[in-house]
Motif scaffolding. Structure first.
Motif, PDB file in Angstrom:
ATOM      1  N   ASP A 133       0.827  -1.209   0.000  1.00  0.00           N
ATOM      2  CA  ASP A 133       0.000   0.000   0.000  1.00  0.00           C
ATOM      3  C   ASP A 133       0.861   1.259   0.000  1.00  0.00           C
ATOM      4  O   ASP A 133       0.536   2.241  -0.665  1.00  0.00           O
ATOM      5  CB  ASP A 133      -0.928   0.007   1.221  1.00  0.00           C
ATOM      6  CG  ASP A 133      -2.091  -0.967   1.070  1.00  0.00           C
ATOM      7  OD1 ASP A 133      -2.353  -1.394  -0.067  1.00  0.00           O
ATOM      8  OD2 ASP A 133      -2.717  -1.300   2.093  1.00  0.00           O
ATOM      9  N   GLN A 134       1.955   1.236   0.732  1.00  0.00           N
ATOM     10  CA  GLN A 134       2.838   2.401   0.782  1.00  0.00           C
ATOM     11  C   GLN A 134       3.622   2.580  -0.513  1.00  0.00           C
ATOM     12  O   GLN A 134       3.838   3.708  -0.959  1.00  0.00           O
ATOM     13  CB  GLN A 134       3.821   2.260   1.950  1.00  0.00           C
ATOM     14  CG  GLN A 134       3.172   2.311   3.317  1.00  0.00           C
ATOM     15  CD  GLN A 134       4.186   2.135   4.429  1.00  0.00           C
ATOM     16  OE1 GLN A 134       5.049   2.979   4.640  1.00  0.00           O
ATOM     17  NE2 GLN A 134       4.087   1.016   5.142  1.00  0.00           N
ATOM     18  N   LEU A 135       4.048   1.468  -1.110  1.00  0.00           N
ATOM     19  CA  LEU A 135       4.903   1.546  -2.293  1.00  0.00           C
ATOM     20  C   LEU A 135       4.106   1.775  -3.572  1.00  0.00           C
ATOM     21  O   LEU A 135       4.486   2.606  -4.409  1.00  0.00           O
ATOM     22  CB  LEU A 135       5.714   0.251  -2.425  1.00  0.00           C
ATOM     23  CG  LEU A 135       6.694   0.159  -3.599  1.00  0.00           C
ATOM     24  CD1 LEU A 135       7.770   1.235  -3.490  1.00  0.00           C
ATOM     25  CD2 LEU A 135       7.333  -1.234  -3.652  1.00  0.00           C
ATOM     26  N   VAL A 136       3.011   1.060  -3.734  1.00  0.00           N
ATOM     27  CA  VAL A 136       2.269   1.069  -5.000  1.00  0.00           C
ATOM     28  C   VAL A 136       0.933   1.801  -4.890  1.00  0.00           C
ATOM     29  O   VAL A 136       0.450   2.369  -5.869  1.00  0.00           O
ATOM     30  CB  VAL A 136       2.031  -0.380  -5.492  1.00  0.00           C
ATOM     31  CG1 VAL A 136       1.419  -0.391  -6.884  1.00  0.00           C
ATOM     32  CG2 VAL A 136       3.324  -1.181  -5.478  1.00  0.00           C
ATOM     33  N   LYS A 137       0.336   1.747  -3.699  1.00  0.00           N
ATOM     34  CA  LYS A 137      -1.006   2.317  -3.485  1.00  0.00           C
ATOM     35  C   LYS A 137      -2.019   1.745  -4.486  1.00  0.00           C
ATOM     36  O   LYS A 137      -2.752   2.491  -5.153  1.00  0.00           O
ATOM     37  CB  LYS A 137      -0.978   3.842  -3.585  1.00  0.00           C
ATOM     38  CG  LYS A 137      -0.048   4.518  -2.583  1.00  0.00           C
ATOM     39  CD  LYS A 137      -0.055   6.028  -2.762  1.00  0.00           C
ATOM     40  CE  LYS A 137       0.828   6.717  -1.741  1.00  0.00           C
ATOM     41  NZ  LYS A 137       2.261   6.322  -1.867  1.00  0.00           N
ATOM     42  N   PRO A 138      -2.105   0.426  -4.607  1.00  0.00           N
ATOM     43  CA  PRO A 138      -3.009  -0.151  -5.617  1.00  0.00           C
ATOM     44  C   PRO A 138      -4.448  -0.218  -5.119  1.00  0.00           C
ATOM     45  O   PRO A 138      -4.716  -0.324  -3.922  1.00  0.00           O
ATOM     46  CB  PRO A 138      -2.446  -1.566  -5.790  1.00  0.00           C
ATOM     47  CG  PRO A 138      -1.941  -1.901  -4.414  1.00  0.00           C
ATOM     48  CD  PRO A 138      -1.408  -0.612  -3.846  1.00  0.00           C
ATOM     49  N   SER A 139      -5.383  -0.161  -6.049  1.00  0.00           N
ATOM     50  CA  SER A 139      -6.771  -0.493  -5.720  1.00  0.00           C
ATOM     51  C   SER A 139      -6.836  -1.999  -5.519  1.00  0.00           C
ATOM     52  O   SER A 139      -5.916  -2.743  -5.902  1.00  0.00           O
ATOM     53  CB  SER A 139      -7.692  -0.087  -6.863  1.00  0.00           C
ATOM     54  OG  SER A 139      -7.373  -0.833  -8.031  1.00  0.00           O
ATOM     55  N   LEU A 140      -7.915  -2.478  -4.928  1.00  0.00           N
ATOM     56  CA  LEU A 140      -8.074  -3.918  -4.763  1.00  0.00           C
ATOM     57  C   LEU A 140      -8.079  -4.624  -6.116  1.00  0.00           C
ATOM     58  O   LEU A 140      -7.527  -5.719  -6.264  1.00  0.00           O
ATOM     59  CB  LEU A 140      -9.368  -4.227  -4.009  1.00  0.00           C
ATOM     60  CG  LEU A 140      -9.392  -3.875  -2.514  1.00  0.00           C
ATOM     61  CD1 LEU A 140     -10.758  -4.192  -1.927  1.00  0.00           C
ATOM     62  CD2 LEU A 140      -8.300  -4.631  -1.767  1.00  0.00           C
ATOM     63  N   GLU A 141      -8.691  -3.977  -7.119  1.00  0.00           N
ATOM     64  CA  GLU A 141      -8.753  -4.570  -8.457  1.00  0.00           C
ATOM     65  C   GLU A 141      -7.353  -4.693  -9.058  1.00  0.00           C
ATOM     66  O   GLU A 141      -7.019  -5.725  -9.660  1.00  0.00           O
ATOM     67  CB  GLU A 141      -9.641  -3.725  -9.372  1.00  0.00           C
ATOM     68  CG  GLU A 141     -11.118  -3.742  -9.016  1.00  0.00           C
ATOM     69  CD  GLU A 141     -11.467  -2.862  -7.826  1.00  0.00           C
ATOM     70  OE1 GLU A 141     -10.592  -2.065  -7.380  1.00  0.00           O
ATOM     71  OE2 GLU A 141     -12.599  -2.968  -7.322  1.00  0.00           O
TER      72      GLU A 141
ATOM     73  N   MET B 228      -1.510  -9.967  -8.916  1.00  0.00           N
ATOM     74  CA  MET B 228      -1.311 -11.320  -8.397  1.00  0.00           C
ATOM     75  C   MET B 228      -1.665 -12.373  -9.447  1.00  0.00           C
ATOM     76  O   MET B 228      -0.949 -13.368  -9.617  1.00  0.00           O
ATOM     77  CB  MET B 228      -2.144 -11.527  -7.132  1.00  0.00           C
ATOM     78  CG  MET B 228      -1.751 -10.639  -5.976  1.00  0.00           C
ATOM     79  SD  MET B 228      -0.010 -10.829  -5.534  1.00  0.00           S
ATOM     80  CE  MET B 228       0.176  -9.483  -4.380  1.00  0.00           C
ATOM     81  N   ALA B 229      -2.765 -12.164 -10.155  1.00  0.00           N
ATOM     82  CA  ALA B 229      -3.169 -13.123 -11.186  1.00  0.00           C
ATOM     83  C   ALA B 229      -2.144 -13.172 -12.314  1.00  0.00           C
ATOM     84  O   ALA B 229      -1.821 -14.256 -12.827  1.00  0.00           O
ATOM     85  CB  ALA B 229      -4.547 -12.747 -11.730  1.00  0.00           C
ATOM     86  N   GLU B 230      -1.598 -12.014 -12.693  1.00  0.00           N
ATOM     87  CA  GLU B 230      -0.588 -11.974 -13.758  1.00  0.00           C
ATOM     88  C   GLU B 230       0.691 -12.673 -13.322  1.00  0.00           C
ATOM     89  O   GLU B 230       1.318 -13.398 -14.112  1.00  0.00           O
ATOM     90  CB  GLU B 230      -0.301 -10.527 -14.152  1.00  0.00           C
ATOM     91  CG  GLU B 230      -1.437  -9.868 -14.925  1.00  0.00           C
ATOM     92  CD  GLU B 230      -1.120  -8.429 -15.294  1.00  0.00           C
ATOM     93  OE1 GLU B 230      -0.041  -7.932 -14.898  1.00  0.00           O
ATOM     94  OE2 GLU B 230      -1.946  -7.798 -15.979  1.00  0.00           O
TER      95      GLU B 230
END
Length: 301
Positions: free
Chosen positions: A255-263, A269-271
Protein backbone atom coordinates in the motif's frame (compact mmCIF):
# COMPACT_ATOMS: atom_id res chain seq x y z
CA UNK A 1 21.96 -16.39 23.69
CA UNK A 2 24.99 -16.07 21.44
CA UNK A 3 27.39 -13.34 22.53
CA UNK A 4 29.10 -10.93 20.19
CA UNK A 5 32.45 -12.61 20.82
CA UNK A 6 31.02 -15.94 19.70
CA UNK A 7 29.42 -14.68 16.50
CA UNK A 8 30.69 -16.14 13.27
CA UNK A 9 32.28 -13.80 10.74
CA UNK A 10 30.67 -13.93 7.29
CA UNK A 11 34.12 -13.73 5.70
CA UNK A 12 35.14 -16.82 7.67
CA UNK A 13 32.10 -18.72 6.43
CA UNK A 14 32.48 -17.69 2.80
CA UNK A 15 36.22 -18.12 2.48
CA UNK A 16 37.50 -18.54 -1.04
CA UNK A 17 37.63 -22.36 -0.90
CA UNK A 18 33.89 -22.78 -0.40
CA UNK A 19 32.64 -20.37 -3.05
CA UNK A 20 31.34 -22.04 -6.22
CA UNK A 21 32.58 -20.58 -9.47
CA UNK A 22 30.13 -19.28 -12.05
CA UNK A 23 30.67 -20.48 -15.63
CA UNK A 24 32.88 -18.09 -17.57
CA UNK A 25 30.23 -17.70 -20.28
CA UNK A 26 27.71 -16.33 -17.76
CA UNK A 27 30.19 -13.85 -16.29
CA UNK A 28 31.24 -12.63 -19.74
CA UNK A 29 27.62 -12.16 -20.76
CA UNK A 30 26.84 -10.21 -17.58
CA UNK A 31 29.80 -7.91 -18.06
CA UNK A 32 28.90 -7.25 -21.69
CA UNK A 33 25.26 -6.58 -20.82
CA UNK A 34 26.30 -3.63 -18.65
CA UNK A 35 27.97 -1.85 -21.56
CA UNK A 36 26.16 0.49 -23.91
CA UNK A 37 28.53 -0.02 -26.84
CA UNK A 38 27.68 -3.67 -27.56
CA UNK A 39 24.98 -5.13 -29.78
CA UNK A 40 23.28 -8.51 -30.24
CA UNK A 41 26.22 -10.00 -32.12
CA UNK A 42 28.62 -9.12 -29.30
CA UNK A 43 26.29 -10.53 -26.66
CA UNK A 44 25.81 -13.70 -28.68
CA UNK A 45 29.52 -14.61 -28.62
CA UNK A 46 29.86 -15.89 -25.01
CA UNK A 47 26.59 -17.83 -25.39
CA UNK A 48 27.66 -19.43 -28.66
CA UNK A 49 31.00 -20.37 -27.06
CA UNK A 50 29.12 -22.53 -24.54
CA UNK A 51 27.11 -25.19 -26.42
CA UNK A 52 25.10 -26.16 -23.34
CA UNK A 53 24.05 -22.59 -22.64
CA UNK A 54 23.35 -21.96 -26.31
CA UNK A 55 20.93 -24.88 -26.45
CA UNK A 56 19.18 -23.75 -23.26
CA UNK A 57 18.76 -20.19 -24.54
CA UNK A 58 17.29 -21.37 -27.85
CA UNK A 59 14.84 -23.65 -26.01
CA UNK A 60 13.94 -20.69 -23.81
CA UNK A 61 13.13 -18.30 -26.66
CA UNK A 62 11.29 -20.97 -28.65
CA UNK A 63 9.05 -21.91 -25.73
CA UNK A 64 5.35 -21.17 -25.48
CA UNK A 65 6.21 -18.43 -22.98
CA UNK A 66 7.09 -16.15 -25.90
CA UNK A 67 4.88 -17.77 -28.51
CA UNK A 68 6.80 -16.82 -31.65
CA UNK A 69 5.14 -18.07 -34.82
CA UNK A 70 8.39 -19.40 -36.28
CA UNK A 71 11.42 -21.08 -34.75
CA UNK A 72 14.31 -18.81 -33.68
CA UNK A 73 17.54 -20.37 -34.94
CA UNK A 74 20.27 -17.87 -33.93
CA UNK A 75 21.32 -16.33 -30.63
CA UNK A 76 21.69 -12.83 -32.06
CA UNK A 77 18.15 -13.02 -33.43
CA UNK A 78 16.92 -14.26 -30.04
CA UNK A 79 18.55 -11.31 -28.30
CA UNK A 80 17.02 -8.89 -30.79
CA UNK A 81 13.52 -10.32 -30.34
CA UNK A 82 13.49 -11.05 -26.60
CA UNK A 83 15.91 -8.41 -25.31
CA UNK A 84 19.38 -8.65 -23.84
CA UNK A 85 18.15 -8.33 -20.25
CA UNK A 86 15.79 -11.30 -20.51
CA UNK A 87 18.50 -13.48 -22.10
CA UNK A 88 21.08 -12.38 -19.54
CA UNK A 89 18.75 -13.07 -16.63
CA UNK A 90 17.98 -16.53 -18.00
CA UNK A 91 21.70 -17.29 -18.40
CA UNK A 92 22.41 -16.02 -14.89
CA UNK A 93 19.64 -18.17 -13.42
CA UNK A 94 20.99 -21.27 -15.15
CA UNK A 95 24.51 -20.50 -13.99
CA UNK A 96 23.55 -20.03 -10.35
CA UNK A 97 21.16 -22.99 -10.43
CA UNK A 98 23.99 -25.23 -11.64
CA UNK A 99 26.55 -24.34 -8.94
CA UNK A 100 24.54 -23.90 -5.72
CA UNK A 101 24.68 -27.08 -3.58
CA UNK A 102 21.64 -28.96 -2.32
CA UNK A 103 22.06 -29.60 1.41
CA UNK A 104 19.74 -32.43 2.39
CA UNK A 105 18.06 -31.26 5.55
CA UNK A 106 14.66 -31.53 7.21
CA UNK A 107 12.22 -28.83 6.10
CA UNK A 108 14.61 -27.26 3.61
CA UNK A 109 13.91 -28.01 -0.04
CA UNK A 110 16.12 -26.51 -2.75
CA UNK A 111 13.50 -26.77 -5.47
CA UNK A 112 11.04 -24.88 -3.29
CA UNK A 113 13.63 -22.17 -2.77
CA UNK A 114 14.05 -21.82 -6.53
CA UNK A 115 10.26 -21.80 -6.96
CA UNK A 116 10.05 -18.98 -4.43
CA UNK A 117 12.89 -17.11 -6.12
CA UNK A 118 11.24 -17.33 -9.54
CA UNK A 119 7.85 -16.14 -8.32
CA UNK A 120 9.43 -13.30 -6.37
CA UNK A 121 11.51 -12.28 -9.39
CA UNK A 122 8.43 -12.14 -11.62
CA UNK A 123 6.57 -10.16 -8.95
CA UNK A 124 9.41 -7.65 -8.44
CA UNK A 125 9.62 -7.02 -12.18
CA UNK A 126 5.84 -6.59 -12.41
CA UNK A 127 5.79 -4.05 -9.57
CA UNK A 128 8.75 -2.24 -11.11
CA UNK A 129 6.85 -1.95 -14.38
CA UNK A 130 3.75 -0.75 -12.54
CA UNK A 131 5.89 2.01 -11.02
CA UNK A 132 7.41 2.67 -14.46
CA UNK A 133 10.96 2.04 -13.22
CA UNK A 134 13.63 1.81 -15.90
CA UNK A 135 15.44 -1.05 -14.16
CA UNK A 136 12.54 -3.52 -13.96
CA UNK A 137 14.65 -6.32 -15.49
CA UNK A 138 17.39 -5.73 -12.92
CA UNK A 139 14.73 -6.09 -10.23
CA UNK A 140 13.96 -9.53 -11.68
CA UNK A 141 17.61 -10.54 -11.27
CA UNK A 142 17.90 -9.04 -7.79
CA UNK A 143 14.85 -10.91 -6.52
CA UNK A 144 15.89 -14.10 -8.31
CA UNK A 145 19.21 -14.19 -6.43
CA UNK A 146 18.14 -12.81 -3.06
CA UNK A 147 18.10 -16.19 -1.26
CA UNK A 148 20.88 -17.96 -3.13
CA UNK A 149 23.23 -18.00 -0.11
CA UNK A 150 20.87 -20.04 2.09
CA UNK A 151 21.94 -23.48 0.73
CA UNK A 152 25.61 -22.54 1.16
CA UNK A 153 25.00 -21.39 4.73
CA UNK A 154 23.26 -24.68 5.49
CA UNK A 155 26.24 -26.51 4.03
CA UNK A 156 28.91 -24.51 5.86
CA UNK A 157 27.14 -23.97 9.21
CA UNK A 158 24.93 -27.06 9.42
CA UNK A 159 24.18 -27.19 13.14
CA UNK A 160 23.69 -23.46 13.75
CA UNK A 161 21.86 -22.75 10.53
CA UNK A 162 19.65 -25.81 10.65
CA UNK A 163 18.34 -24.66 14.03
CA UNK A 164 17.39 -21.30 12.50
CA UNK A 165 15.59 -22.93 9.57
CA UNK A 166 13.70 -25.18 11.99
CA UNK A 167 12.70 -22.20 14.14
CA UNK A 168 11.67 -20.24 11.05
CA UNK A 169 9.47 -23.13 9.88
CA UNK A 170 7.91 -23.69 13.32
CA UNK A 171 7.28 -20.10 14.41
CA UNK A 172 6.90 -18.16 11.15
CA UNK A 173 9.58 -15.68 12.26
CA UNK A 174 11.62 -13.85 9.60
CA UNK A 175 14.81 -15.76 8.92
CA UNK A 176 16.81 -12.55 8.67
CA UNK A 177 15.93 -11.56 12.23
CA UNK A 178 17.05 -14.92 13.58
CA UNK A 179 20.28 -14.67 11.57
CA UNK A 180 21.06 -11.19 12.87
CA UNK A 181 20.54 -12.35 16.44
CA UNK A 182 22.80 -15.37 16.07
CA UNK A 183 25.47 -14.14 13.65
CA UNK A 184 25.27 -10.35 13.40
CA UNK A 185 24.52 -10.65 9.65
CA UNK A 186 21.80 -12.23 7.52
CA UNK A 187 21.41 -14.19 4.28
CA UNK A 188 21.02 -10.92 2.36
CA UNK A 189 24.54 -9.89 3.44
CA UNK A 190 25.79 -13.37 2.54
CA UNK A 191 24.19 -13.35 -0.92
CA UNK A 192 25.52 -9.84 -1.60
CA UNK A 193 29.02 -10.96 -0.66
CA UNK A 194 28.70 -13.93 -2.99
CA UNK A 195 27.43 -11.71 -5.83
CA UNK A 196 30.26 -9.25 -5.25
CA UNK A 197 32.90 -11.98 -5.37
CA UNK A 198 31.37 -13.19 -8.62
CA UNK A 199 31.82 -9.64 -9.95
CA UNK A 200 28.12 -9.30 -10.67
CA UNK A 201 26.91 -5.77 -11.50
CA UNK A 202 26.95 -3.46 -8.47
CA UNK A 203 23.24 -2.77 -8.84
CA UNK A 204 22.49 -6.47 -8.41
CA UNK A 205 24.68 -6.58 -5.31
CA UNK A 206 22.87 -3.59 -3.82
CA UNK A 207 19.39 -4.97 -4.56
CA UNK A 208 20.28 -8.31 -2.98
CA UNK A 209 21.89 -6.72 0.10
CA UNK A 210 18.84 -4.59 0.91
CA UNK A 211 16.04 -7.09 0.40
CA UNK A 212 15.52 -7.65 4.16
CA UNK A 213 15.25 -3.91 4.87
CA UNK A 214 11.68 -3.13 3.83
CA UNK A 215 10.93 -0.47 6.46
CA UNK A 216 14.19 1.39 5.85
CA UNK A 217 13.67 1.38 2.08
CA UNK A 218 10.13 2.72 2.34
CA UNK A 219 11.47 5.54 4.48
CA UNK A 220 13.88 6.60 1.74
CA UNK A 221 11.11 7.43 -0.75
CA UNK A 222 11.49 7.46 -4.52
CA UNK A 223 15.25 6.91 -4.56
CA UNK A 224 14.83 3.41 -3.10
CA UNK A 225 11.73 2.27 -5.00
CA UNK A 226 13.61 -0.33 -7.04
CA UNK A 227 15.17 -1.95 -3.98
CA UNK A 228 11.78 -1.74 -2.23
CA UNK A 229 10.21 -3.79 -5.04
CA UNK A 230 12.73 -6.58 -4.40
CA UNK A 231 12.20 -6.34 -0.63
CA UNK A 232 8.43 -6.45 -1.11
CA UNK A 233 8.81 -9.61 -3.18
CA UNK A 234 10.64 -11.26 -0.27
CA UNK A 235 7.44 -10.97 1.81
CA UNK A 236 5.46 -13.21 -0.56
CA UNK A 237 4.43 -16.62 0.84
CA UNK A 238 6.68 -19.60 0.26
CA UNK A 239 5.57 -22.18 -2.27
CA UNK A 240 6.08 -24.97 0.27
CA UNK A 241 3.92 -23.44 3.02
CA UNK A 242 0.16 -23.42 3.49
CA UNK A 243 0.02 -20.20 5.53
CA UNK A 244 1.25 -16.68 4.81
CA UNK A 245 2.75 -15.41 8.05
CA UNK A 246 3.88 -12.07 6.59
CA UNK A 247 0.67 -11.19 4.76
CA UNK A 248 -0.10 -8.12 6.89
CA UNK A 249 3.45 -6.78 6.49
CA UNK A 250 3.22 -7.39 2.74
CA UNK A 251 -0.09 -5.57 2.34
CA UNK A 252 1.06 -2.62 4.43
CA UNK A 253 4.27 -2.28 2.43
CA UNK A 254 2.50 -2.70 -0.92
CA UNK A 255 0.00 0.00 0.00
CA UNK A 256 2.84 2.40 0.78
CA UNK A 257 4.90 1.55 -2.29
CA UNK A 258 2.27 1.07 -5.00
CA UNK A 259 -1.01 2.32 -3.48
CA UNK A 260 -3.01 -0.15 -5.62
CA UNK A 261 -6.77 -0.49 -5.72
CA UNK A 262 -8.07 -3.92 -4.76
CA UNK A 263 -8.75 -4.57 -8.46
CA UNK A 264 -5.17 -3.70 -9.44
CA UNK A 265 -3.71 -5.76 -6.60
CA UNK A 266 -5.74 -8.79 -7.64
CA UNK A 267 -4.79 -8.26 -11.29
CA UNK A 268 -1.09 -8.11 -10.43
CA UNK A 269 -1.31 -11.32 -8.40
CA UNK A 270 -3.17 -13.12 -11.19
CA UNK A 271 -0.59 -11.97 -13.76
CA UNK A 272 2.29 -13.12 -11.56
CA UNK A 273 0.60 -16.52 -11.10
CA UNK A 274 0.11 -16.87 -14.86
CA UNK A 275 3.68 -15.92 -15.72
CA UNK A 276 5.05 -18.20 -13.00
CA UNK A 277 3.10 -21.16 -14.40
CA UNK A 278 4.48 -20.40 -17.87
CA UNK A 279 8.04 -19.74 -16.74
CA UNK A 280 8.55 -22.57 -14.20
CA UNK A 281 8.74 -25.41 -16.76
CA UNK A 282 11.47 -23.50 -18.62
CA UNK A 283 13.53 -23.67 -15.44
CA UNK A 284 12.61 -27.36 -14.96
CA UNK A 285 10.62 -26.43 -11.87
CA UNK A 286 7.12 -27.54 -10.87
CA UNK A 287 4.38 -24.93 -10.95
CA UNK A 288 3.56 -23.82 -7.37
CA UNK A 289 0.70 -25.91 -6.01
CA UNK A 290 -0.82 -22.87 -4.34
CA UNK A 291 -1.12 -19.60 -6.23
CA UNK A 292 -0.95 -16.09 -4.84
CA UNK A 293 -4.62 -15.70 -5.72
CA UNK A 294 -5.33 -18.82 -3.62
CA UNK A 295 -3.58 -17.28 -0.63
CA UNK A 296 -5.68 -14.13 -0.87
CA UNK A 297 -8.94 -16.07 -1.30
CA UNK A 298 -8.20 -18.20 1.77
CA UNK A 299 -7.27 -15.21 3.92
CA UNK A 300 -10.44 -13.39 2.89
CA UNK A 301 -12.69 -16.37 3.65
Amino acid sequence: MTTVAEKTSLEEVFHIDVLPALPHSAISLLQLSQREDVGPNDLAKPIEADPGLMGQVLRFVNSSYFGFSREIMSISQAITLVGSRAITNFALWNAVFSVIPNPKFGPFDLRSLWQDSLRRAIFARRIGKELKLANAEDLFAGALLQDMAIPLLLKELPEKYESLVMQRAADGIRLSGLEQEMFGWDHADAAALLASRWNLPEEFVSLIAQHTQMKELLGKGDLARGAACVALASLLPSCCEDTWSERDDFLSAMDQLVKPSLELRDLIMAEVDEQTSEFAPLMKLPVPAKTLVDFFIEEAA
